[in-house]
Enzyme design. Structure first.
Site, PDB file in Angstrom:
ATOM      1  NE  ARG A 199      35.902  62.244  28.286  1.00  0.00           N
ATOM      2  CZ  ARG A 199      34.800  61.772  28.426  1.00  0.00           C
ATOM      3  NH1 ARG A 199      33.836  62.269  27.631  1.00  0.00           N
ATOM      4  NH2 ARG A 199      34.575  60.997  29.575  1.00  0.00           N
ATOM      5  CD  GLU A 258      33.477  68.972  28.708  1.00  0.00           C
ATOM      6  OE1 GLU A 258      32.981  68.756  27.367  1.00  0.00           O
ATOM      7  OE2 GLU A 258      32.827  68.115  29.461  1.00  0.00           O
ATOM      8  CG  HIS A 297      29.859  66.031  28.721  1.00  0.00           C
ATOM      9  ND1 HIS A 297      31.336  66.151  28.655  1.00  0.00           N
ATOM     10  CD2 HIS A 297      29.541  64.402  28.537  1.00  0.00           C
ATOM     11  CE1 HIS A 297      31.812  64.921  28.939  1.00  0.00           C
ATOM     12  NE2 HIS A 297      30.786  63.935  28.624  1.00  0.00           N
TER      13      HIS A 297
END
Ligand code: NAI
Length: 333
Positions: free
Chosen positions: A236, A265, A297
Site C-alpha cells: 500500500r 494513487e 496497481h
C-alpha cells in the site's frame, strides 16, 4: 440480491458476470462506472449490497448515504480494506466483507518481476535496442543468488515472495510480529527491522497499511538502509513517505525503487490519464528517475486472481443473503 458494482471496468463486468453465472445466477449485477465516494453513493439506492474496489472511498459520509439507500453489505473485491471506515460501518450496522486470499502468487510474481526488471534494467534495455543502441554501459545488474532480501510482512504474499526468492538462492530475512514456521523452513530468519534494513540488498514491503505503520519507510528508516539498496512496494502506498524516498534516490541512499502502489494513487490509477497533465508533482518527479519503475496497481491482475476474486465476492454475497454473515467478514479493530 441486487449488487451495485462501483468503479466497474470492462474486466470487472466480465469476471463478475461469469462468476455469478457459474454460481447459479442468484444476483442482479448493476455495473456503475463512477468510483464510490460521498457524492456518488446515492447511485446505490435500492441495492442491499455494494461491491467496491481499493480506489473507492468508504468514509463515514459515504457509508451513511449507502445506509440510507438500504445497503446492508459492502463486498470488497480486494484484500486490503484501509479505504473503509470500519467503525462507521459497524455503527450503521453495515457488514463489510473482503477477499482475503485470492492469489498471493499473482502479487508475489509481480513483486519479483519488479525486482528483476530493475536489477537487469530490462525497460532501459528494450528502449535502447529499439533505437539500435546495443551499448551495455549503465545496464549492469547483480546476481540474485546470494543476495539478501528483507521481507517486511510474511503473510500470504510475503511468504509466496519468499518461496520464489528461495529458488534464486537468496538469503532471506523478515520482520513480522507473527513468525511463520513456513518462512523459517525456507531457511529464512526473523530479525528486527533495523537489522533487516542494514543487511538487505533488497527490501520488499508486504504488510497491510494500518494506523500504526503509515510512512514505515521515512527519512529515518532510509538512513538505516544499506546504501544503494533496492526498495519495492507492492503493498500500500501509505507505507512509504514518497518525498523521503525521492531524497533517498537523489542522494544514492536508495539505489533503485519499484512501486506498484503510491500514497496518492486515488483518482489517478486504474484510469487512462494519458490525455491530461499529471497534477501530482511528487509523482511526476518519481517518473523522471532512470532507476525507478512504477506500475499502476496491477500486481493482482492475473486471470487466476480475477477469477478467484469474482467467485469469492459472489460467495460472500450469497452467504450473507442466506445467513446474515458473509464468508469473509472484516472485523473492526
Ligand atoms: P496477510 O494478512 O496474509 O499478511 C500480512 C502480514 O503482515 C501478516 O503476517 C502480519 O502479521 C504482517 N504485519 C502487519 N503489520 C506489520 C508490520 N508493521 N510489520 C511487519 N509485518 C506486519 O496479507 P497478504 O495477503 O499477504 O497481503 C499483504 C498486503 O498486500 C495487503 O494488506 C495489501 O495491502 C497488499 N496487496 C496488494 C495488492 C496489489 O495488487 N498491489 C493485491 C493484494 C494485496
Amino acid at each position: 440480491m441486487k449488487i451495485a458494482v462501483f468503479s466497474a471496468r470492462s474486466y470487472d463486468r466480465t469476471f463478475l458476470s461469469q462468476a455469478n453465472e457459474r454460481l447459479g445466477n442468484q444476483h442482479e449485477l448493476a455495473f456503475l462506472e463512477p468510483r464510490l465516494e460521498a457524492k456518488s453513493a446515492t447511485l446505490a439506492a435500492g441495492a442491499p449490497c455494494v461491491c467496491a474496489f481499493v480506489d473507492d472511498h468508504l468514509d463515514a459520509e459515504t457509508l451513511a448515504t449507502l445506509h440510507d439507500g438500504g445497503t446492508r453489505l459492502v463486498a470488497l473485491r480486494s484484500a486490503g480494506y484501509n479505504n473503509v471506515d470500519l467503525a462507521a460501518a459497524r455503527a450503521l450496522g453495515i457488514v463489510v466483507a473482503r477477499v482475503p486470499a485470492y492469489s498471493p502468487e499473482a502479487v508475489a510474481e509481480h513483486t519479483v518481476t519488479l525486482m528483476l526488471s530493475l536489477n537487469r534494467k530490462i525497460y532501459r534495455a528494450r528502449d535502447r535496442v529499439r533505437e539500435g543502441n546495443f551499448a551495455l554501459d549503465g545496464l549492469i545488474g547483480f546476481n540474485m543468488q546470494g543476495r539478501t532480501v528483507g521481507i517486511i510482512g510474511t503473510g500470504l504474499i510475503g511468504l509466496a515472495t519468499a518461496r520464489i526468492l528461495a529458488g534464486f538462492g537468496c538469503r532471506l530475512l523478515a520482520s513480522d510480529p507473527v513468525h511463520q514456521p513456513a518462512f523459517e523452513a525456507l531457511g529464512g530468519s526473523y530479525v528486527e527491522v533495523p537489522e533487516l534494513l542494514r543487511e538487505s540488498d533488497i527490501v520488499t514491503l508486504h504488510c497491510p497499511l494500518t494506523t500504526t505503520n503509515h510512512h514505515l519507510i521515512d527519512h529515518a528508516t532510509i538512513a538505516g538502509m544499506k546504501r544503494g539498496a533496492m526498495l519495492i512496494n507492492t503493498s500500500r502506498g501509505g507505507l512509504i513517505d514518497t518525498r523521503a524516498v525521492i531524497n533517498g534516490l537523489k542522494s544514492g541512499a536508495i539505489g533503485t525503487l519499484g512501486l506498484d502502489v503510491y500514497e496518492e494513487e486515488d483518482g489517478m490509477f486504474f484510469s487512462d490519464q494519458s490525455n491530461s497533465m499529471i497534477q501530482d508533482d511528487v509523482f511526476a518527479r518519481l517518473l523522471t528517475f532512470p532507476n525507478v519503475l512504477v506500475t499502476g496497481h496491477q500486481a493482482f491482475f492475473t486471470v487466476e486472481a480475477m477469477t478467484s476474486i469474482a467467485e469469492t465476492t459472489i460467495r460472500n454475497v450469497s452467504t450473507f443473503e442466506a445467513t446474515g454473515r458473509p464468508d469473509h467478514e472484516v472485523q473492526a479493530d
